[in-house]
Design an enzyme around this catalytic site. Structure first.
Site, PDB file in Angstrom:
ATOM      1  N   SER A 125      36.250  -8.140 107.865  1.00 39.25           N
ATOM      2  CA  SER A 125      35.515  -7.157 108.661  1.00 39.25           C
ATOM      3  C   SER A 125      34.157  -7.690 109.126  1.00 39.25           C
ATOM      4  CB  SER A 125      35.294  -5.903 107.818  1.00 39.25           C
ATOM      5  OG  SER A 125      34.510  -6.237 106.691  1.00 39.25           O
ATOM      6  N   ASN A 173      45.772  -8.179 105.550  1.00 35.20           N
ATOM      7  CA  ASN A 173      46.835  -7.799 106.498  1.00 35.20           C
ATOM      8  C   ASN A 173      47.911  -8.864 106.720  1.00 35.20           C
ATOM      9  OD1 ASN A 173      44.694  -9.126 107.748  1.00 35.20           O
ATOM     10  ND2 ASN A 173      45.263  -8.383 109.753  1.00 35.20           N
ATOM     11  N   CYS A 208      44.136  -7.979 113.686  1.00 35.34           N
ATOM     12  CA  CYS A 208      42.811  -8.091 114.289  1.00 35.34           C
ATOM     13  C   CYS A 208      42.888  -8.183 115.806  1.00 35.34           C
ATOM     14  CB  CYS A 208      42.092  -9.302 113.728  1.00 35.34           C
ATOM     15  SG  CYS A 208      43.075 -10.809 113.849  1.00 35.34           S
ATOM     16  N   GLU A 210      36.046 -15.061 111.339  1.00 30.14           N
ATOM     17  CA  GLU A 210      37.122 -14.440 112.131  1.00 30.14           C
ATOM     18  C   GLU A 210      37.076 -12.957 111.823  1.00 30.14           C
ATOM     19  OE1 GLU A 210      39.002 -15.656 114.319  1.00 30.14           O
ATOM     20  OE2 GLU A 210      38.973 -17.809 114.005  1.00 30.14           O
ATOM     21  N   GLU A 246      39.811 -21.077 114.563  1.00 37.37           N
ATOM     22  CA  GLU A 246      40.922 -21.452 113.694  1.00 37.37           C
ATOM     23  C   GLU A 246      42.094 -21.839 114.592  1.00 37.37           C
ATOM     24  OE1 GLU A 246      40.609 -21.782 110.547  1.00 37.37           O
ATOM     25  OE2 GLU A 246      39.500 -20.140 109.621  1.00 37.37           O
TER      26      GLU A 246
END
Ligand code: NAD
Length: 476
Positions: free
Chosen positions: A226, A148, A281, A247, A457
Site C-alpha cells: 500500500s 494478493n 494493483c 510498487e 520490476e
C-alpha cells in the site's frame, strides 16, 4: 499447520514464541498459525544472508543462472501443491492459482537466463585511459510482499535480486506466508541453493517489516504493497540512505473510445476489474467511456458481469476477498457510493451467506454516473468495484485519466492506431494496455508513476534495479 521462519536453510521457531491465527477466506475458519516474528528473527536472517553473500556473488553468473533455472523446474513439479497452498491462504479459486505459480516459475526462468545481461560498458575517454562500468550486487536485499499474489510477486522480486548476485531476506504478508516458505525450502533442499541465500521471515509489518527495513546490513529494499506502508518505509530508507523499489497501489483508468471493438472491449473491461475479485494493483477500476456509446456499453458490460459466478464453488469465476479487514473496507465503499449519489448498475452487496459458506465474498459492482472527484473514483478500493465515468473526446479522456494521485496502469480500447499511440504517450502511467487489459509477461517492465511508486520490476529493467553501478578508469 504451523508456519515458522526459514533462516539459514532451516525452519526455526520464532524468537517471540508467539503465533498469529490465519483464517481461510472461503470459510472464515482457522487453517494455520503463522509465526509472529520480531527483530531477533530479522537479525538472524540478515546475518545468514550476509554470510552467504560473498560466495553467492563470486559464483560464475552462469552457475547462479543454472540454479535459478532449476528452481523454475521444481516450482513446476510442485505446481499442484503450491497452488493448493495459495488457494487456501488467498482464497484464489483452484483454477486460478496454477497460473500464478506458473508465472513465478517464469520469473526464475527469465532471470536465470539473463544473469549475464547485467553487464557494464566500456567508455571511450581517449587513448590514454581504459574506462569501464561494472554492475555489482548490493548485498542483502529485503523483499516485503502483500497478500494478493504471494508467489507471483515473490518470484518477481526475488529472482532478479538473486540473479544479480544479492542474497535475500523476504517477508511475505502475515496473511499469506505458506507458498513462499515452501519455495525457499524447495530452492535450498531440492535445488541445492546454498543456505542463507534465500531466507523468509514472518510476522506483521509493524514489527518484522519495520525491523527488516531498519536493519543496518540490509542494503536495498523492494516493497510491494500500500501507499501508506510505502511512505513509512520510504521515511526509514531516507534516514538510512538505501535505495528502494516501491510498487504501490493504483486507480487505473480503462478508456473505451467510440471506435472500440465492443466484442473485445466489454469482456476485457469486465475482466479488468473483476480478476482476483479486484485485488490486483493494476486493476482497471475507473472505466472512462465515450458519451456516444456510454449507455450501450454500460448495458453490455452489466450483462457480461452479471454472468460472473461468485462463491466457493469449483466452477465459480470470482472468489473471496482475502482478508476480513479488506472485506469490511470493500463493503464500506458501497455506503460511500450511495452517499455520493452514484447510480448502482450491479452488485453493491456481499454475497449472502445463506448457503453457510461463512467466507468473505462480494458481488461484482458497477456504478455509473460517477464523477472523477468522488471518493469511489479517487481511492483504491481493492475489490471488484467499478466506477464508470463518461467523457466527450480524446482530450477529455486524457484529462480525466490523468486526474489521479495514482499512475500504475491504463487501458485504451480503440481501432484507431494513431489514437492509441497519441493517447499512450499522454497518459501518466507506467503500463499502458491497448485492446487487451493486463497484456504483457515477465519480460515487460512494471512500475508506477506518481503515488503508485518508483523503480521497476520485471524485464531486463528489474535486473538493473538490483545492481549498483561502479565505474573503473585506468590510466594506461
Ligand atoms: P500493506 O502495505 O498493508 O502490506 C504489504 C506488506 O508490507 C505486508 O507484508 C505487511 O506486513 C508489510 N508492512 C505493512 N506496513 C509496513 C511497514 N510500516 N513497514 C514495513 N512493512 C510493512 O499492503 P497489503 O494490504 O498487503 O496489499 C495491498 C496493497 O498492495 C494495495 O494497495 C495494492 O495496490 C498493493 N499492491 C501493489 C502491487 C504493485 O505491483 N504495484 C502489487 C500488488 C499489490
Amino acid at each position: 499447520m504451523k508456519l515458522d521462519p526459514f533462516i539459514g536453510g532451516t525452519s526455526v521457531a520464532p524468537s517471540s514464541g508467539r503465533y498469529l491465527a490465519k483464517l481461510d477466506p472461503r470459510s472464515g475458519k482457522q487453517i494455520a498459525e503463522v509465526a509472529d516474528g520480531n527483530s531477533a528473527d530479522v537479525d538472524a536472517a540478515v546475518e545468514a544472508a550476509q554470510q552467504a553473500f560473498v560466495e553467492w556473488r563470486d559464483r560464475r553468473p552462469i552457475e547462479r543462472g543454472r540454479l535459478l533455472l532449476k528452481v523454475a523446474e521444481k516450482i513446476r513439479e510442485h505446481i499442484k501443491h503450491l497452488a493448493a497452498l495459495e488457494s487456501s491462504e488467498t482464497g484464489k479459486l483452484l483454477w486460478q492459482s496454477p497460473f500464478e505459480i506458473e508465472t513465478a516459475a517464469q520469473y526464475f526462468e527469465f532471470y536465470g537466463g539473463l544473469v549475464n545481461a547485467g553487464h557494464g560498458e566500456v567508455i571511450d575517454i581517449g587513448p590514454n585511459y581504459h574506462s569501464y562500468t561494472r554492475r555489482e550486487p548490493f548485498g542483502v536485499v529485503g523483499v516485503i510482499l502483500p497478500w494478493n499474489s504471494p508467489l507471483n510477486q515473490g518470484g518477481r522480486a526475488i529472482a532478479p535480486a538473486l540473479a544479480a548476485g544479492n542474497t535475500v531476506v523476504a517477508k511475505p504478508s502475515e496473511e499469506t506466508s505458506a507458498s513462499l516458505l515452501e519455495l525457499a525450502r524447495i530452492a535450498v533442499q531440492e535445488c541445492g541453493m546454498p543456505a542463507g541465500v534465500l531466507n523468509v521471515v514472518l510476522g506483521t509489518g509493524a514489527e518484522t517489516g519495520v525491523a527488516l527495513v531498519k536493519h543496518p546490513k540490509v542494503r536495498k529494499v523492494a516493497f510491494t504493497g500500500s501507499v501508506r506502508a510505502g511512505r513509512e518505509i520510504g521515511q526509514i530508507a531516507a534516514e538510512r540512505i538505501i535505495p528502494l523499489t516501491l510498487e504501490l497501489g493504483g486507480k487505473s483508468p480503462n478508456i473505451v473510445f467510440e471506435d472500440a471493438d465492443l466484442d473485445a472491449a466489454v469482456p476485457g473491461s469486465a475482466r479488468a476489474f473483476t480478476l482476483n475479485a479486484g485485488q490486483v494493483c493494476l486493476a482497471g477500476t475507473r472505466c472512462l467511456v465515450q458519451e456516444s456509446i456510454h449507455d450501450v456499453f454500460v448495458e453490455q458490460l452489466a450483462k457480461a458481469v452479471a454472468k460472473i459466478k461468485v462463491g466457493p464453488a469449483e466452477d465459480a469465476v470470482m472468489g473471496p476477498i482475502t482478508t476480513r479487514a479488506q472485506f469490511d473496507k470493500v463493503v464500506g465503499y458501497f455506503d460511500v457510493a450511495r452517499k455520493e449519489g452514484a447510480r448502482q448498475i450491479l452488485g453493491g452487496s456481499a454475497l449472502s451467506s445463506e448457503e453457510g459458506h461463512g467466507g468473505w465474498f462480494v458481488n461484482p459492482t458497477i456504478y455509473a454516473g460517477v464523477t472523477n472527484d468522488m471518493r469511489i473514483a479517487r481511492e483504491e478500493i481493492f475489490g471488484p468495484v467499478l466506477a464508470v465515468i463518461p467523457f466527450k473526446d480524446e482530450a477529455d479522456a486524457i484529462r480525466i485519466a490523468n486526474d489521479s494521485e495514482f499512475g500504475l496502469a491504463a487501458g485504451i480500447w480503440t481501432q484507431n492506431l494513431g489514437r492509441a499511440l497519441r493517447v499512450s504517450a499522454k497518459l501518466e502511467a507506467g503500463q499502458i494496455y491497448v485492446n487487451e487489459y493486463q497484456a504483457g509477461g515477465v519480460e515487460t517492465p512494471i512500475g508506477g508513476y506518481k503515488q503508485s511508486g518508483y523503480g521497476r520490476e520485471k524485464g531486463l529493467e528489474a535486473l538493473h534495479h538490483y545492481t549498483q553501478l561502479k565505474c573503473v578508469t585506468i590510466r594506461i
